[in-house]
Design an enzyme around this catalytic site. Structure first.
Site, PDB file in Angstrom:
ATOM      1  N   THR A  37      24.668  -5.710  37.547  1.00  0.00           N
ATOM      2  CA  THR A  37      25.985  -5.515  36.955  1.00  0.00           C
ATOM      3  C   THR A  37      25.894  -5.016  35.526  1.00  0.00           C
ATOM      4  O   THR A  37      24.891  -5.265  34.836  1.00  0.00           O
ATOM      5  CB  THR A  37      26.765  -6.859  36.977  1.00  0.00           C
ATOM      6  OG1 THR A  37      27.972  -6.732  36.233  1.00  0.00           O
ATOM      7  CG2 THR A  37      25.945  -7.972  36.339  1.00  0.00           C
ATOM      8  N   ASP A  38      26.955  -4.360  35.059  1.00  0.00           N
ATOM      9  CA  ASP A  38      27.007  -3.949  33.656  1.00  0.00           C
ATOM     10  C   ASP A  38      27.206  -5.137  32.716  1.00  0.00           C
ATOM     11  O   ASP A  38      26.990  -5.029  31.504  1.00  0.00           O
ATOM     12  CB  ASP A  38      28.112  -2.913  33.432  1.00  0.00           C
ATOM     13  CG  ASP A  38      29.505  -3.377  33.825  1.00  0.00           C
ATOM     14  OD1 ASP A  38      29.660  -4.496  34.337  1.00  0.00           O
ATOM     15  OD2 ASP A  38      30.460  -2.592  33.625  1.00  0.00           O
ATOM     16  N   GLU A  39      27.599  -6.290  33.258  1.00  0.00           N
ATOM     17  CA  GLU A  39      27.896  -7.441  32.404  1.00  0.00           C
ATOM     18  C   GLU A  39      26.656  -7.999  31.706  1.00  0.00           C
ATOM     19  O   GLU A  39      26.777  -8.749  30.735  1.00  0.00           O
ATOM     20  CB  GLU A  39      28.599  -8.532  33.206  1.00  0.00           C
ATOM     21  CG  GLU A  39      29.949  -8.086  33.736  1.00  0.00           C
ATOM     22  CD  GLU A  39      30.775  -9.210  34.318  1.00  0.00           C
ATOM     23  OE1 GLU A  39      30.714 -10.336  33.776  1.00  0.00           O
ATOM     24  OE2 GLU A  39      31.471  -8.974  35.314  1.00  0.00           O
ATOM     25  N   TYR A  47      27.462 -16.406  34.665  1.00  0.00           N
ATOM     26  CA  TYR A  47      27.210 -15.396  35.689  1.00  0.00           C
ATOM     27  C   TYR A  47      26.329 -14.278  35.167  1.00  0.00           C
ATOM     28  O   TYR A  47      25.287 -13.957  35.750  1.00  0.00           O
ATOM     29  CB  TYR A  47      28.537 -14.813  36.204  1.00  0.00           C
ATOM     30  CG  TYR A  47      28.369 -13.478  36.877  1.00  0.00           C
ATOM     31  CD1 TYR A  47      27.585 -13.359  38.026  1.00  0.00           C
ATOM     32  CD2 TYR A  47      28.955 -12.321  36.362  1.00  0.00           C
ATOM     33  CE1 TYR A  47      27.396 -12.123  38.641  1.00  0.00           C
ATOM     34  CE2 TYR A  47      28.781 -11.093  36.972  1.00  0.00           C
ATOM     35  CZ  TYR A  47      27.999 -10.992  38.105  1.00  0.00           C
ATOM     36  OH  TYR A  47      27.801  -9.776  38.704  1.00  0.00           O
ATOM     37  N   LYS A  56      22.449 -13.081  36.203  1.00  0.00           N
ATOM     38  CA  LYS A  56      22.103 -11.741  36.674  1.00  0.00           C
ATOM     39  C   LYS A  56      21.086 -11.082  35.746  1.00  0.00           C
ATOM     40  O   LYS A  56      20.179 -10.378  36.206  1.00  0.00           O
ATOM     41  CB  LYS A  56      23.361 -10.876  36.788  1.00  0.00           C
ATOM     42  CG  LYS A  56      24.257 -11.234  37.951  1.00  0.00           C
ATOM     43  CD  LYS A  56      23.579 -11.075  39.305  1.00  0.00           C
ATOM     44  CE  LYS A  56      23.373  -9.623  39.676  1.00  0.00           C
ATOM     45  NZ  LYS A  56      22.820  -9.473  41.055  1.00  0.00           N
TER      46      LYS A  56
END
Length: 353
Positions: free
Chosen positions: A133-135, A159, A163
């Site tokens: 993810t970009d997060e 989260y 990741k």
């Protein structure tokens, strides 16, 4: 020739399996634990299709993974399986650590043992693709350039931290053991089969039910949006031609604030499913912002375009219309996933029943 997909009954995973089998006869072994967000109904169109082999199981179960690899001998693993909802990670981070970190570690170790025993072209051609993810990159200011693959990791939620940890594991297994890995970090996806805890399907389902449309804070949090089948095509491109050990950012070139997303959905619903009580805009309700809410994400997707020739096929305008039309045409699917546990979650998060 076979591929193993983890998390293939979830939102993005099921779209990938369906997309893969629309364009290829190469079988898919689909491993999914079927947690609340995994839904076999997403795969109803594959019933009786011998190319789709579904296995209910946990990526933390090393014996199961070893058995699947030995039996089916996949040429690639595509790893979607993850806990993915920021709000849920704030309330209960433990499951995110277990699935996203321990699960990825278990999968990598099983894959390493399997790959190490391969020979010749089978060993050279094997790939482990990790979907992220970009997060993991943290939050951008308004004036900052979009995230590139060289941005430092600055995760801000349980989260995204889990990741980020899984990304680091994949990188380390390549650099330490030579594992042939690739990673993609993608922006926010939307489209069919999206579980209605996330922004777009939540707004659609709540509006149609006449319930409040909860907007965090001032609604000016900016995200980059990508139609889910474009994400699927990006992963296919990376599997086919991505350089081993490389990271590819995948985005839709569609930055916009959450409130604009909601107003776009409202306009489409007012057109396609008008309410007798007037515009759905009457349902907009601002709620307390969530803790540590990242202000802006944006993806620079030039590397994957430059190296692999990938660009999204859908604009936000075409993709969001397709998405709203899908939810209107699939009311039974929405009703089936809105279980008692889902209603309890809405009550806990937004004070709704």
């Amino acid at each position: 020739m076979t591929i193993l997909v983890t998390g293939g009954a979830g939102f993005i995973g099921s779209n990938f399996v369906l997309d893969w089998l629309r364009g290829s006869d190469e079988p898919v072994v689909n491993l999914d634990k079927l947690t609340y967000a995994g839904n076999l109904a997403n795969l109803d169109s594959l019933k009786g299709d011998v190319r789709h082999i579904f296995v209910q199981g946990d990526i933390c179960d090393r014996d199961l993974i070893d058995s699947l690899l030995a039996t089916h001998k996949p040429r690639a693993i595509v790893h979607f399986a993850a806990e993915s909802h920021v709000d849920r990670s704030i309330h209960g981070p433990g499951e995110f650590m277990r699935t996203n970190i321990d699960g990825t570690f278990t999968l990598l170790e099983a894959a390493r043992a399997y790959w190490s025993a391969l020979e010749g072209d089978a060993k050279t051609g094997f790939r482990f693709h990790h979907v992220s993810t970009d997060e993991v990159y943290g939050s951008l200011k308004a004036e900052d350039p979009p995230f590139t693959e060289t941005n430092p990791y600055e995760p801000n939620s349980p989260y995204s931290a889990s990741k980020a940890a899984s990304d680091h594991l994949v990188r380390a297994w390549h650099h330490t053991y030579g594992m042939p890995v690739t990673t993609s970090n993608c922006s926010n996806n939307y489209g069919p089969f999206h579980f209605p805890e996330k922004l777009i399907p939540l707004m659609i389902s709540n509006a149609l039910a006449g319930k409040p449309l909860p907007i965090y804070g001032d609604g000016q949090q900016i995200r980059d949006w990508l139609y889910v089948t474009d994400h699927c095509s990006a992963i296919r491109a990376v599997l086919a031609g991505g350089r081993v050990g490389e990271v590819y950012n995948v985005g839709g070139w569609n930055e916009m604030p959450n409130i604009q997303i909601v107003k776009t959905i409202i306009a489409l619903l007012d057109e396609l499913a008008p309410s007798s009580e007037g515009s759905y805009a009457r349902l907009i309700t601002y709620v307390k912002d969530r803790p540590g809410h990242d202000r802006r994400y944006a993806i620079d997707a030039r590397k994957i375009e430059r190296e692999l020739g990938w660009r999204p096929a859908e604009t936000f305008e075409t993709g969001i219309r397709k998405t709203v039309e899908w939810y209107l045409a699939n009311a039974a699917w929405v009703a089936n996933v809105q279980s008692g546990a889902y209603r309890e979650w809405l009550g806990k998060q937004y004070g709704q029943a």
